[in-house]
Design an enzyme around this catalytic site. Structure first.
Site, PDB file in Angstrom:
ATOM      1  N   ASP A 240      14.021  80.737  39.792  1.00 45.99           N
ATOM      2  CA  ASP A 240      14.699  79.436  39.923  1.00 45.99           C
ATOM      3  C   ASP A 240      14.512  78.570  38.693  1.00 45.99           C
ATOM      4  O   ASP A 240      15.338  77.706  38.388  1.00 45.99           O
ATOM      5  CB  ASP A 240      14.210  78.701  41.172  1.00 45.99           C
ATOM      6  CG  ASP A 240      14.863  79.301  42.393  1.00 45.99           C
ATOM      7  OD1 ASP A 240      14.384  80.341  42.868  1.00 45.99           O
ATOM      8  OD2 ASP A 240      15.896  78.767  42.844  1.00 45.99           O
ATOM      9  N   LYS A 251      11.064  82.067  44.877  1.00 45.63           N
ATOM     10  CA  LYS A 251      10.835  81.867  46.313  1.00 45.63           C
ATOM     11  C   LYS A 251       9.364  82.002  46.690  1.00 45.63           C
ATOM     12  O   LYS A 251       8.661  82.875  46.168  1.00 45.63           O
ATOM     13  CB  LYS A 251      11.694  82.885  47.076  1.00 45.63           C
ATOM     14  CG  LYS A 251      11.610  82.847  48.577  1.00 45.63           C
ATOM     15  CD  LYS A 251      11.841  81.469  49.158  1.00 45.63           C
ATOM     16  CE  LYS A 251      13.114  80.812  48.721  1.00 45.63           C
ATOM     17  NZ  LYS A 251      13.166  79.366  49.049  1.00 45.63           N
TER      18      LYS A 251
HETATM   19  O1  MRU Z   1      15.836  78.815  48.642  1.00 46.54           O
HETATM   20  P1  MRU Z   1      16.761  79.802  48.011  1.00 46.54           P
HETATM   21  O2  MRU Z   1      17.295  80.815  48.988  1.00 46.54           O
HETATM   22  O3  MRU Z   1      17.854  79.128  47.220  1.00 46.54           O
HETATM   23  O4  MRU Z   1      15.844  80.583  46.984  1.00 46.54           O
HETATM   24  C1  MRU Z   1      16.385  81.630  46.244  1.00 46.54           C
HETATM   25  C2  MRU Z   1      15.413  82.298  45.353  1.00 46.54           C
HETATM   26  O5  MRU Z   1      14.256  81.983  45.295  1.00 46.54           O
HETATM   27  C3  MRU Z   1      15.978  83.340  44.445  1.00 46.54           C
HETATM   28  O6  MRU Z   1      15.057  84.356  44.212  1.00 46.54           O
HETATM   29  C4  MRU Z   1      16.348  82.674  43.114  1.00 46.54           C
HETATM   30  O7  MRU Z   1      17.125  81.536  43.335  1.00 46.54           O
HETATM   31  C5  MRU Z   1      17.067  83.589  42.218  1.00 46.54           C
HETATM   32  S1  MRU Z   1      18.685  83.930  42.817  1.00 46.54           S
HETATM   33  C6  MRU Z   1      19.429  85.017  41.762  1.00 46.54           C
END
Ligand code: MRU
Length: 355
Positions: A240, A251
């Protein structure tokens, strides 16, 4: 191979697949109001860093398209409100702010050279569609670089969902796995369910299954066991936000997987676009971590599974870069020392036509 479409720009508005309802139901909504797009991002109709960026770009475009402003000056004022509203949705994924910045730059260019509202509207829609198209190309390139690091055969592990649903392309981490699989590598994916929101169980398992890639779903507390005994050849996750020194927010649960990977000599990789870099911060301690509702911990799909007690819900954690064997991007592979390799990739020549 099946590739999910989480978001599309259409003549009728921004169409999003409701990821909260997967895998039970495939329901889409058409948004014609930027405030509704912002709500969809906040409430996880769409999620995953790059897809949030695409949604934000399309949110800006729909805001400009539907604006009731009578003059360019009025539109300018409304534009600020549109961007601010979309920025207040989710704080960790830097792709959101990257996409908003890109739309702002385009808007400023258009304001300087144009006074016709319709031309501005059309150009902003075109820019949002370009962001989406570029994400698709970016994923393909990340997949090609990362696939080389996957084992010829055997088990690999991921976390959360960094697939098509999370990007609008073929995915980042799952894009790597997908390309490797298509090259003939005989991979079997271990998918942690990823409590509390279950992106692994609901989304990654669904995507891999639909794509015909073999998988085994595991609970989060099985990760250590499988890394110790499961002959896992590699782990690849998305990101992220990546700080200048390579520390990576992803995550919640990713950090413990990376530490257990090191303990068990399993290489841990990140797959992410350059738009996920935040070189303005020196390390991961500066990454804002989203706190989500405790209801998402005490309830599963609306059903209470815990008594009415306090529950914590940091949505992301930060993996220190010393646990990361390499970062796959669309411009190549970064390795330690990351402060140098990330900067070099960030400054590398961009493909013609991109920003
Ligand atoms: O809370 P989310 O579902 O938006 O979190 C998503 C993640 O942590 C993904 O691993 C990250 O955004 C990379 S997506 C290619």
């Amino acid at each position: 191979m099946y590739v999910a479409q989480p978001i599309e720009w259409t003549e009728n508005g921004v169409v999003m697949l409701d990821q909260r309802r997967l895998p039970a139901e495939e329901i889409s909504y058409t948004y014609v109001d930027y405030r509704e797009v912002a709500k969809a991002i906040r409430e996880m109709v769409i999620r995953g860093a790059p897809a949030i960026g695409v949604a934000a770009a399309m949110g800006v475009a729909i805001g400009v398209q539907k604006s009731q402003a009578n003059s360019v000056e009025e539109l300018k004022l409304e534009f600020t409100e549109i961007c601010d509203t979309l920025a207040r949705t989710r704080p960790t994924a830097v792709d959101l702010f990257w996409a908003l910045e890109r739309m702002k730059v385009r808007f400023t260019e258009l304001m300087a050279s144009n006074s016709e509202m319709n031309k501005i509207r059309e150009a902003m829609i075109a820019e949002a569609q370009l962001v989406h198209l570029e994400k698709k190309a970016t994923d393909e390139a990340i997949g090609a670089y990362g696939a080389e690091y996957m084992p010829r055969e055997g088990q690999v592990m991921t976390q959360c969902n960094a697939g098509a649903l999370a990007t609008g392309g073929i995915g980042t981490a799952l894009g790597v796995i997908r390309v490797a699989y298509q090259q003939g590598r005989k991979l079997h994916v271990l998918v942690p369910e990823t409590r509390p929101y279950l992106q692994g169980a609901r989304l990654t398992a669904w995507e891999l299954h639909r794509g015909g890639i073999p998988l085994t779903l595991i609970t989060d507390n099985m990760v250590g066991h499988f890394l110790k005994t499961g002959k896992v050849g590699a782990i690849v996750t998305g990101a992220d936000r990546i700080a200048a020194n390579g520390d990576t927010a992803n995550k919640i649960g990713t950090y413990q997987i990376a530490v257990l990977a090191k303990e068990n000599n399993v290489p841990f990789y990140i797959a992410a676009p350059i738009s996920t870099f935040d070189l303005s911060i020196p390390d991961g301690s500066h990454i804002p971590i989203e706190e989500r509702s405790s209801d998402e911990v005490t309830h599963i799909q609306g059903v209470r599974i815990a008594p009415d007690v306090k529950a914590a819900h940091p949505a992301f954690d930060v993996t220190p870069s010393r646990y990361i064997a390499a970062i796959f991007t669309e411009r190549g592979v970064a390795k330690a020392p990351y402060t140098e390799s990330l900067r070099a990739l960030s400054n590398a020549a961009r493909p013609a036509g991109s920003h």
